[in-house]
Design an enzyme around this catalytic site. Sequence first.
Site, PDB file in Angstrom:
ATOM      1  N   HIS A 286     -25.671  24.453  16.073  1.00  0.00           N
ATOM      2  CA  HIS A 286     -24.287  24.009  15.913  1.00  0.00           C
ATOM      3  C   HIS A 286     -24.262  22.553  15.462  1.00  0.00           C
ATOM      4  O   HIS A 286     -25.283  21.895  15.301  1.00  0.00           O
ATOM      5  CB  HIS A 286     -23.474  24.194  17.215  1.00  0.00           C
TER       6      HIS A 286
ATOM      7  N   CYS B  83     -24.807  14.446  17.882  1.00  0.00           N
ATOM      8  CA  CYS B  83     -24.434  15.863  17.846  1.00  0.00           C
ATOM      9  C   CYS B  83     -23.723  16.231  16.546  1.00  0.00           C
ATOM     10  O   CYS B  83     -23.448  17.404  16.296  1.00  0.00           O
ATOM     11  CB  CYS B  83     -23.517  16.216  19.018  1.00  0.00           C
TER      12      CYS B  83
ATOM     13  N   HIS C 217     -28.338  20.954  14.728  1.00  0.00           N
ATOM     14  CA  HIS C 217     -29.341  20.981  15.790  1.00  0.00           C
ATOM     15  C   HIS C 217     -28.998  22.244  16.594  1.00  0.00           C
ATOM     16  O   HIS C 217     -28.127  23.014  16.176  1.00  0.00           O
ATOM     17  CB  HIS C 217     -29.312  19.707  16.634  1.00  0.00           C
TER      18      HIS C 217
ATOM     19  N   HIS D  52     -29.455  24.718  20.596  1.00  0.00           N
ATOM     20  CA  HIS D  52     -29.678  24.754  22.046  1.00  0.00           C
ATOM     21  C   HIS D  52     -30.082  26.151  22.506  1.00  0.00           C
ATOM     22  O   HIS D  52     -29.784  27.141  21.834  1.00  0.00           O
ATOM     23  CB  HIS D  52     -28.390  24.378  22.795  1.00  0.00           C
TER      24      HIS D  52
ATOM     25  N   ASP E 259     -26.185  34.892  19.302  1.00  0.00           N
ATOM     26  CA  ASP E 259     -27.626  34.645  19.456  1.00  0.00           C
ATOM     27  C   ASP E 259     -28.313  34.528  18.093  1.00  0.00           C
ATOM     28  O   ASP E 259     -28.137  35.391  17.229  1.00  0.00           O
ATOM     29  CB  ASP E 259     -28.268  35.777  20.262  1.00  0.00           C
ATOM     30  N   HIS E 260     -29.081  33.452  17.939  1.00  0.00           N
ATOM     31  CA  HIS E 260     -29.783  33.170  16.680  1.00  0.00           C
ATOM     32  C   HIS E 260     -28.799  33.047  15.514  1.00  0.00           C
ATOM     33  O   HIS E 260     -29.091  33.427  14.385  1.00  0.00           O
ATOM     34  CB  HIS E 260     -30.876  34.216  16.403  1.00  0.00           C
TER      35      HIS E 260
ATOM     36  N   GLU F 149     -25.239  23.810  28.229  1.00  0.00           N
ATOM     37  CA  GLU F 149     -25.776  23.480  26.903  1.00  0.00           C
ATOM     38  C   GLU F 149     -27.203  22.958  27.052  1.00  0.00           C
ATOM     39  O   GLU F 149     -28.073  23.236  26.249  1.00  0.00           O
ATOM     40  CB  GLU F 149     -24.882  22.414  26.278  1.00  0.00           C
TER      41      GLU F 149
END
Lengths: 136, 136, 136, 136, 136, 136
Positions: A14, A33, A39, A41, A79-80, A126
Amino acid sequence: MIYITRRETFCAAHRMCRDEWSDEKNLEVFGKCSNPNWHGHNYVLSVTVRGEISEELGFFINLTTLKQIIQEKIIDKVDHRNLNTEVSFMKGKIATTENMAVAFWNELKPAIEKYGAKLHRVRISETENNTIEYYG
Amino acid sequence: MIYITRRETFCAAHRMCRDEWSDEKNLEVFGKCSNPNWHGHNYVLSVTVRGEISEELGFFINLTTLKQIIQEKIIDKVDHRNLNTEVSFMKGKIATTENMAVAFWNELKPAIEKYGAKLHRVRISETENNTIEYYG
Amino acid sequence: MIYITRRETFCAAHRMCRDEWSDEKNLEVFGKCSNPNWHGHNYVLSVTVRGEISEELGFFINLTTLKQIIQEKIIDKVDHRNLNTEVSFMKGKIATTENMAVAFWNELKPAIEKYGAKLHRVRISETENNTIEYYG
Amino acid sequence: MIYITRRETFCAAHRMCRDEWSDEKNLEVFGKCSNPNWHGHNYVLSVTVRGEISEELGFFINLTTLKQIIQEKIIDKVDHRNLNTEVSFMKGKIATTENMAVAFWNELKPAIEKYGAKLHRVRISETENNTIEYYG
Amino acid sequence: MIYITRRETFCAAHRMCRDEWSDEKNLEVFGKCSNPNWHGHNYVLSVTVRGEISEELGFFINLTTLKQIIQEKIIDKVDHRNLNTEVSFMKGKIATTENMAVAFWNELKPAIEKYGAKLHRVRISETENNTIEYYG
Amino acid sequence: MIYITRRETFCAAHRMCRDEWSDEKNLEVFGKCSNPNWHGHNYVLSVTVRGEISEELGFFINLTTLKQIIQEKIIDKVDHRNLNTEVSFMKGKIATTENMAVAFWNELKPAIEKYGAKLHRVRISETENNTIEYYG
């Protein structure tokens, strides 16, 4: 009234930014961020639902059912993935954990209520140090 | 001989792929980790160094020194970054945790040896379930 | 209304005792925690604040701001300190985790309210098995 | 009002089933948790009590007291036991974590109230992903 | 040479005993772990394999492959099972974690070597405090 | 050859310093860890021993025995103590985790060898980020 919490994890990219702002302005407000190259998480999602125990079954919602709802409504979609560009229910929203918690709530609520349970809390960590909770 | 391990964390985006392959071929080989829109992780990096305890000081390398080396050589360059496009020592390499462990080793080794210590192990956990270790 | 929790850690020495009591009396009431030569802990402090998400920013308090408040008001004053003798806001109080939670609340509340947020909870884990929570 | 939580662990065998149902029917409703040959867990039990801090002592219930109550009322009776066949207060109930939370509450409440404290919450994690909470 | 570790979990019942001994004798030798009515654990299994990184792929064994091997050879056979009575490769052995580690090694080794990798270590944690490791 | 690790925890106060140095000199070398008024930690001690599995018993050292050795030789002497002034086997040594690991090794080795096992490793985590290991 009993509360049951299911923990799931997902990995996503994100960036925190307002598209109409310059990179400099986004950096000033959102810090590192806002990196335009993304980047990511390992998010930890904990969904809590509440209800009355059925005397016949000893529970009010089957954990497998709860797990499937979270999988289908949330994990399969995030996810991913890139939370800014690939997740329909995050479109038009800044990809903060705060906004994610509210959006996840809205996705989960109708599915959970179909089973006669109440959605109580959406919690997203996070990192091990930063956690958001939303109670509707 | 005593071993000291310092644990640090960083958040980054990456994608597993060979640039010369099609998205389909990358998906076939690397699975969902090849998503062209990136995903990311909270990586946990543990660096182990070894040496002989100084009788005068009760240690062989100051933890603050070790922490600073890891911060300067690794964390400052990867945290909140895209591992495929923004990290000089990963250029031309597939951004797997395996390749990261080797690259981190090469970055850390000379800096740690300056202090008379030996680099023993680089360990990187991509998720709570997946961990890579490299001993040189 | 959204809740955000920031986790920090600090290491400190303490002793549970009433100064006007003998060591024997303190031992009887407080057990091994009253050891006159001190002992210590890795405390885990989790501070939860609540507020309404700003539509413009996607959050209501910047995590960096929250982290800085906790650092300045609490961590800088207690980390690597003796809670009985070196912390001004614990003076005259028994250094129990219960009293620390209330004292931390009082230190944090005005600083957090300056940012338009509400302090919701101070949680301190003394060990992995013992946790105190205070809601004001 | 302050909240104190004590975490304990115990290992036990159980099976989810209704005795009057066939194994097939139990398997259909309870899944692999109904295996007639048992399975087991490392349960994590967290008991939260609340009260007003005594100014003289800096706490309202001694952690050693709380620990002893949990040990005597729960851990001694369930640790290394079969929850279906060996635990008197689970007799006649399906050995779900939900039913355990309610039964533990009933065992703990009178003992904790003797010390002038209130039982606030019983939390049981069956695995790192599944947690039940009961507030009476 | 690089080392990759995959972590999996499973829940099972067991009992430590020699069948030809009386319950009293088993209790004397194995303590409460010999309870004839069983108890159980959330076991954590970590399997480490080693190999040389393929330059083309950036790894030497696909994590998905490793996960599938562990799932098929171990987890499918032990999860929600009774280790004493339902697991073929534990037949005739005392169900200690030590014996499980050796038995798991023997099950995993041929499957992992088919992929050109070497099995390096089988680690099983029975509880957060007790861990067994076997290197062949 | 099988390896078994037992994890224990203890809480203690310490200070890193050389008594013949001034507070300024100690501060320069040891940083905030040299605070003359002490600080402390929740130390996590993991002791690993190795041996051959007895076919009769399925293990080579009883976990209860190992736990008792660690309790008697280490935990009883350091828990809720001041490592600089109250622990006989640390007298005359700087209270670093490195020196503690070596001293613990020397205390544990003869007791463990009495049971026909070999001491393999002493590991001490001072915080979740700092860990020392000693193999003799």
